[in-house]
Structure formats: structure tokens, C-alpha cells
Design a protein around this motif. Structure first.
Motif, PDB file in Angstrom:
ATOM      1  N   PRO A  64      14.758  54.173  67.912  1.00 32.89           N
ATOM      2  CA  PRO A  64      14.302  53.981  69.130  1.00 32.89           C
ATOM      3  C   PRO A  64      15.293  52.779  69.572  1.00 32.89           C
ATOM      4  CG  PRO A  64      13.112  52.713  67.324  1.00 32.89           C
ATOM      5  CD  PRO A  64      14.188  53.376  66.595  1.00 32.89           C
ATOM      6  N   LEU A  65      16.245  52.482  69.028  1.00 31.03           N
ATOM      7  CA  LEU A  65      17.290  51.358  69.460  1.00 31.03           C
ATOM      8  C   LEU A  65      18.029  52.000  70.909  1.00 31.03           C
ATOM      9  CD1 LEU A  65      19.020  50.313  66.135  1.00 31.03           C
ATOM     10  CD2 LEU A  65      17.053  49.136  67.415  1.00 31.03           C
ATOM     11  N   SER A  66      18.395  50.788  71.648  1.00 30.45           N
ATOM     12  CA  SER A  66      19.016  51.374  72.919  1.00 30.45           C
ATOM     13  C   SER A  66      20.543  51.603  72.812  1.00 30.45           C
ATOM     14  CB  SER A  66      18.850  50.067  73.753  1.00 30.45           C
ATOM     15  OG  SER A  66      20.027  49.355  73.606  1.00 30.45           O
ATOM     16  N   PHE A  67      21.067  51.405  71.524  1.00 27.59           N
ATOM     17  CA  PHE A  67      22.597  51.613  71.211  1.00 27.59           C
ATOM     18  C   PHE A  67      22.714  52.349  70.050  1.00 27.59           C
ATOM     19  CE2 PHE A  67      20.776  47.664  69.051  1.00 27.59           C
ATOM     20  CZ  PHE A  67      21.382  47.904  67.643  1.00 27.59           C
ATOM     21  N   GLY A  68      23.877  53.233  69.820  1.00 20.72           N
ATOM     22  CA  GLY A  68      24.187  53.965  68.876  1.00 20.72           C
ATOM     23  C   GLY A  68      25.209  53.521  68.012  1.00 20.72           C
ATOM     24  N   LEU A  69      25.998  54.455  67.271  1.00 17.44           N
ATOM     25  CA  LEU A  69      27.193  53.911  66.457  1.00 17.44           C
ATOM     26  C   LEU A  69      28.350  53.356  66.958  1.00 17.44           C
ATOM     27  CD1 LEU A  69      27.292  56.775  63.803  1.00 17.44           C
ATOM     28  CD2 LEU A  69      26.779  54.412  63.222  1.00 17.44           C
ATOM     29  N   PRO A  70      28.542  53.847  68.640  1.00 17.09           N
ATOM     30  CA  PRO A  70      29.617  53.332  69.039  1.00 17.09           C
ATOM     31  C   PRO A  70      29.703  51.934  69.336  1.00 17.09           C
ATOM     32  CG  PRO A  70      29.152  55.314  70.135  1.00 17.09           C
ATOM     33  CD  PRO A  70      28.044  54.991  69.079  1.00 17.09           C
ATOM     34  N   LEU A  71      28.266  51.368  69.710  1.00 15.45           N
ATOM     35  CA  LEU A  71      28.201  49.812  69.878  1.00 15.45           C
ATOM     36  C   LEU A  71      28.484  49.155  68.592  1.00 15.45           C
ATOM     37  CD1 LEU A  71      27.979  47.688  71.783  1.00 15.45           C
ATOM     38  CD2 LEU A  71      25.357  47.524  71.222  1.00 15.45           C
ATOM     39  N   ILE A  72      27.956  49.813  67.478  1.00 18.28           N
ATOM     40  CA  ILE A  72      28.130  48.907  66.053  1.00 18.28           C
ATOM     41  C   ILE A  72      29.804  49.048  66.012  1.00 18.28           C
ATOM     42  CG2 ILE A  72      27.536  49.027  63.478  1.00 18.28           C
ATOM     43  CD1 ILE A  72      25.043  50.782  64.489  1.00 18.28           C
ATOM     44  N   LEU A  73      30.411  50.081  65.952  1.00 17.89           N
ATOM     45  CA  LEU A  73      31.615  50.067  65.887  1.00 17.89           C
ATOM     46  C   LEU A  73      32.545  48.987  66.857  1.00 17.89           C
ATOM     47  CD1 LEU A  73      34.254  51.738  64.671  1.00 17.89           C
ATOM     48  CD2 LEU A  73      34.468  52.704  66.921  1.00 17.89           C
ATOM     49  N   ALA A  74      31.840  48.923  68.068  1.00 20.26           N
ATOM     50  CA  ALA A  74      32.467  48.095  68.761  1.00 20.26           C
ATOM     51  C   ALA A  74      32.317  46.646  68.413  1.00 20.26           C
ATOM     52  CB  ALA A  74      32.009  48.451  70.265  1.00 20.26           C
ATOM     53  N   THR A  75      30.968  46.463  67.933  1.00 16.99           N
ATOM     54  CA  THR A  75      30.745  44.993  67.337  1.00 16.99           C
ATOM     55  C   THR A  75      31.727  44.716  66.329  1.00 16.99           C
ATOM     56  OG1 THR A  75      28.502  45.180  68.038  1.00 16.99           O
ATOM     57  CG2 THR A  75      28.707  43.565  66.492  1.00 16.99           C
ATOM     58  N   VAL A  76      31.803  45.472  65.356  1.00 21.30           N
ATOM     59  CA  VAL A  76      32.757  45.298  64.329  1.00 21.30           C
ATOM     60  C   VAL A  76      34.177  44.866  64.631  1.00 21.30           C
ATOM     61  CG1 VAL A  76      33.965  46.313  62.112  1.00 21.30           C
ATOM     62  CG2 VAL A  76      31.696  46.559  62.522  1.00 21.30           C
TER      63      VAL A  76
END
Lengths: 302, 243
Positions: A64-76
Motif C-alpha cells: 500500500p505504499l505510494s512508491f515502488g522499486l524505482p524510488l528505492i533505487l533512486a534513494t540508494v
């Protein structure tokens, strides 16, 4: 109503806590308050935005989060880029000032760096507010008492994991021990056979990476603007000083207290004055317990 | 006499540019030798030791350790070169526990070696085992000194440098520390020690250097030096005794 205010306060507090951990670490190990820490937060938020712009939201959010893997990658990527920026600033500005001038010069240097980074971000990305995602999130109802956003729960959980991880790191790894040791007596670290330059390097890397993470998480809950870090500056310092400089657990508790105080203040003062709350807390703590709520040893990393 | 382990020659240096404290001091220590460094306050004894340890900058002159030139080498590299240094004060991290101090002190070793070194250290200093999880700030002066020496020995150095190991200790503790140092030399570790207490230093050292104003003044065996009027008068109670 009260439960909702408390929940909001804890969640804002955990973002403040993340930023304050980085600040308290660099402040005790490097022995100066880095006012540019706030800009590392902004920088991290914007780098994540830029990476997201390049990759696109190629997958849907992880419900139910507003973000997906792309934001996690972007955060890294943002954490790594912010660490590089911090190392660069240290090499180009702070190292030279540390070597041949008084402590206050370094502090003023950090004001200069802060302005420079903030204005560069403004120049490159513009001043308009943006978002990582415009997708709407459905709030979770907790026992009919209050509602939270899934992102906020994620933020709180991540903060707890990071605090536990850092605690173990400072207690059990050689680098963690060396960081605590450096805060007490930099020269003795080398005599003990540990490279003190390595300590400095990793303190910047860890502090900056946590700042970038705080930036992204803050960006998830508010709009992303070039001043988001700057607006967190006072809460961060209030939290770090309240917790006792160098005290990681203290910074987290300080962050939660500041967050709660901010949200509870609506009962006493008009919401427009919310930003004054950390300032009052900072004054109060400096007046009553300048070594922090739990601080006895000054400047030691715990 | 075997090949010198440490040769420091013609050292000029100090904390601030233009204000030298060392004016050409030099020193030599052979493998397994116990050497004391004595002299009046402000003679530059500690500075000489810190210069060799890579803490005080050397402007001219040379330090050679086991045949390698190590002038102005950063302290953590010297630890790898088997030189260990125990400063006079603030020589342990008081905010870290004894165990944490020792673990950090063994950081230059591989994990396996570090484990063994720690075990050896606890065996040699049983007092430390009892307090292993106590922050070092809770230790007495003597216990701190023990911890500092134990830490320095973790990397099995060939040369151990101590800046006034007897400072602030009771006479009983001093003789305890000195007999431990003597045992180390017996095991083949060379020791260079700054000492104010000349009588105590002469009782254990093989050789001594007398430093004044950053220069070598005299050197020789304790027997040789004790026979000199100047030494007797200044340090051995002929006149006002120091320390």
C-alpha cells in the motif's frame, strides 16, 4: 483527535530523528556543528527526484505504499551521491579550514557551503514545489482512533531499524569503535593503530547517506522544495542537542520529542507558529541542560 | 651489540613552525634493549618520543626503524611497523570499555590474530579481565596504565615507547609496572622510556640518554652515569631531587 495528533507527531519526529542522527554523529566526531547538514537533506531529496525522472516510474507502487522499486533505487543513488558531495565539501572547504583556523571559522564556512548548495539546487531544479508521486494513498485506520499513511509507518519502521543497526555498528565493529574513540581523542586513534582519516571519511559517508534518506522520506510527506532541508535545520539541532551531542539514541528520542511538541502545539498556539516550537525547545534545553537530556559525557559517541 | 632497531639522528622539530623544541637530538635503541630518556623539564624528552612516533613534525633529521626510514610516518603506519607508543596522559579512551579499548587496539591485526592477541592480553593482565565491560573512566590510575600498556602490546611490537609510565602512580604500582617492563625486555621487546624518576629508571634501564634543551647531553649505562657528578647533583639526590 488527540491520538491523531500524537501519531502525526511521532511520524514527523522519526524523520527529524533520521536527520539528527547524521548531524549528531558528524558534530561529535568532526567537532563542529555542520550547518550545511540541512542542505545534504535537500540535495538527497533532489537527486532522488532526478534519478526518478531518468528512470521513470517503470513499475507501479508497491501497495500500500505510494512508491515502488524505482524510488528505492533512486534513494540508494541519492545516498551515494550525497556521500560523495559531503566528502567533496570536506576536501575542498572544511579540511583546509580545520588545518589552519579556529573552530568558529569552520562553522561560518559551513554557513557558506549551506548557501552555495541551496542556491545551486535552486538554479538547477528551480524553486517550484514538486512531488515524487501524485498517486493518492489510502490511509490505514487504526482501531478507529487515528489514521496513518502507509508511508509514515514505513518511515517509522525504517528509523527503528537504522537506530538498532547503528547501535550495533558503534558497539561491535572496529570502525564504529574508532568513531566513538575519535570523538574523545582524535590523536590517540592513530596511536592505537587505526587510520584516523578513514574515521573522518566514513563519518561523512554515514552522516550524508542518512541525511539523503531523511530528505527522500521528508519529500514523501511534504512537497519537495529547495528549502526543505533548511526548514528542518532548527528541529534537527534541537533534537541533536536535546539528545546530547554524539548520542545516537538521544538524537532519536530528541527527534520524537520535537515532532510531538510541534504537533501538540496546535492545542496552545495558532498552527502558523508551529515552526517556533523547536526554537523554544532549543532555548529551553540550552538553558536547563546544555549537555542534553541524557548527556553527562560531553561529545562522546554513544 | 646487535644492529640498532631504532636510530633517530639530528632531529629538529616542534609543534609550531619557527619554534623548534628539538635541536638535533638523536637516539639509538638496539633490539631487546631497555633505554631510558631523562633530563630536566622542558628538555624535549616527550617531544623527541612524539616525533619518533609520528605525532610531532620533524623538520630535518631522520628516523630509521628496523632498517626502514620512517621519518614523519603517520602513527597508524608505525603500528604496522611494530612500534607501539604509550603517551603519558590520555592514553586510553575513557568512554570505551576495557574490552572495546583492546578491540580497537587490535584493529591492525586480522580477526583471527586479534582474538588471540586479546586472549593473551587478558591472560597477562588478569585485573583487566575482571573489569572488561567497565568504561575505562572508572579505572584507577594504575589500572589505566596497565590497560595502556596491554593495548600497546597487542600488536606484538619490537619497540615499545613509554612516556613517563610511573607518572601519578603509587611507589608500589611503579615497581609493579617496572617489573612488568623488565619482563618484557627479557622476552625480547625493546623499550624506550621517558622517566622523571631517575633512580627508578636507572634500576631497570640498560642505557640512558640525558637530554637538555632539545640536544643530547650525555649517554651511557646507569653505572657510568651514576658516577658523574653532574648526574648525582641534578638527579640522584646530591642536590634537590627532581620528581
Amino acid at each position: 483527535m488527540l491520538f491523531q495528533v500524537l501519531a502525526d507527531g511521532i511520524l514527523t519526529g522519526s524523520i527529524i530523528a533520521l536527520g539528527a542522527i547524521g548531524l549528531t554523529l558528524t558534530m561529535s566526531v568532526l567537532r563542529f556543528p555542520n550547518f550545511a547538514h540541512a542542505e545534504l537533506i535537500t540535495f538527497g531529496a533532489y537527486i532522488a527526484l532526478a534519478v526518478l525522472g531518468l528512470t521513470g516510474a517503470f513499475m507501479g507502487p508497491l501497495a500500500p505504499l505510494s512508491f515502488g522499486l524505482p524510488l528505492i533505487l533512486a534513494t540508494v543513488v541519492a545516498m551515494a551521491a550525497t556521500a560523495v558531495l559531503a566528502l567533496l565539501i570536506d576536501r575542498l572547504v572544511y579540511r583546509k579550514l580545520r588545518a589552519r583556523s579556529k573552530k568558529m571559522t569552520v562553522v561560518f564556512g559551513s554557513f557558506g557551503v549551506s548557501l552555495l548548495v541551496r542556491m545551486s539546487i535552486l538554479l538547477v531544479f528551480g524553486g517550484a514545489a514538486t512531488y515524487y508521486s501524485t498517486a493518492l494513498q489510502r490511509a490505514i485506520r487504526v482501531g478507529g482512533l487515528f489514521r496513518v499513511m502507509p508511508d509514515q509507518v514505513f518511515t517509522l519502521g525504517l528509523t527503528i531499524i537504522i537506530v538498532v543497526g547503528l547501535h550495533l555498528f558503534l558497539k561491535f565493529t572496529r570502525l564504529g569503535l574508532a568513531m566513538r574513540a575519535y570523538a574523545e581523542n582524535p590523536q590517540l586513534v592513530g596511536i592505537y593503530g587505526y587510520d584516523s582519516e578513514r574515521v573522518l571519511r566514513w563519518t561523512w559517508i554515514i552522516g550524508a547517506a542518512l541525511a539523503a534518506l531523511a530528505g527522500v522520506l521528508y519529500g514523501l510527506t511534504v512537497q519537495i522544495r529547495p528549502e526543505i532541508g533548511f526548514h528542518l535545520l532548527l528541529p534537527l539541532f534541537a533534537a541533536a542537542i536535546m539528545g546530547g551531542v554524539g548520542n545516537v539514541h538521544g538524537a532519536v528520542l530528541g527527534g520524537l520529542i520535537v515532532g510531538l511538541a510541534e504537533s501538540l502545539s496546535i492545542y496552545l498556539i495558532p498552527p502558523g507558529y508551529k515552526m517556533a516550537v523547536p526554537f523554544l525547545l532549543l532555548l529551553l534545553i540550552l538553558y536547563l541542560r546544555p549537555t542534553g537530556l541524557f548527556g553527562s559525557a560531553k561529545g562522546a559517541v554513544r | 651489540m646487535s644492529m640498532p632497531l631504532l636510530t633517530a639522528s639530528d632531529l629538529v622539530g616542534g609543534y609550531r613552525p619557527g619554534l623548534p623544541i628539538l635541536h638535533g637530538a638523536g637516539i639509538q635503541v638496539s633490539a631487546g634493549e631497555f633505554v631510558a630518556l631523562i633530563g630536566p623539564n622542558g628538555a624535549g624528552k616527550s617531544t623527541l618520543m612524539k616525533a619518533i612516533a609520528g605525532i610531532v613534525p620533524i623538520w630535518s633529521g631522520q628516523v630509521e626503524l628496523a632498517g626502514r626510514v620512517v621519518t614523519n610516518t603517520p602513527p597508524h603506519r608505525l603500528a604496522e611497523a611494530e612500534l607501539a607508543f604509550v603517551p603519558q596522559t590520555n592514553n586510553v579512551f575513557t568512554s570505551l570499555t576495557i574490552d572495546e579499548n583492546l578491540r580497537l587496539g587490535a584493529a591492525a591485526l586480522s580477526r583471527g590474530q586479534a582474538g588471540q592477541a586479546l586472549a593473551r592480553s587478558y591472560e597477562a593482565f588478569p585485573d583487566l579481565t575482571r573489569f572488561r565491560n567497565v568504561p575505562a573512566r572508572a579505572l584507577s590510575g594504575g589500572q589505566r596504565q596497565m590497560l595502556a600498556v596491554a593495548r600497546a602490546l597487542l600488536t606484538s611490537p619490537k619497540l615499545l615507547m613509554l612516556d613517563e609510565p610511573s607518572a601519578g602512580l603509587s611507589p608500589l604500582m611503579v615497581s609493579d609496572v617496572f617489573s612488568r617492563l623488565k619482563a618484557l625486555v627479557h622476552d625480547g621487546v625493546a623499550i624506550l622510556m621517558v622517566e622523571q624518576n631517575v633512580k627508578a629508571a636507572f634500576s631497570v634501564a640498560d642505557r640512558a640518554y640525558v637530554l637538555t634543551e632539545g640536544r643530547n647531553r650525555l649517554d651511557g649505562t646507569p653505572e657510568h652515569l651514576s658516577a658523574m657528578d653532574e648526574i648525582v647533583e641534578l638527579y640522584l639526590g646530591g642536590g634537590g631531587r627532581k620528581h
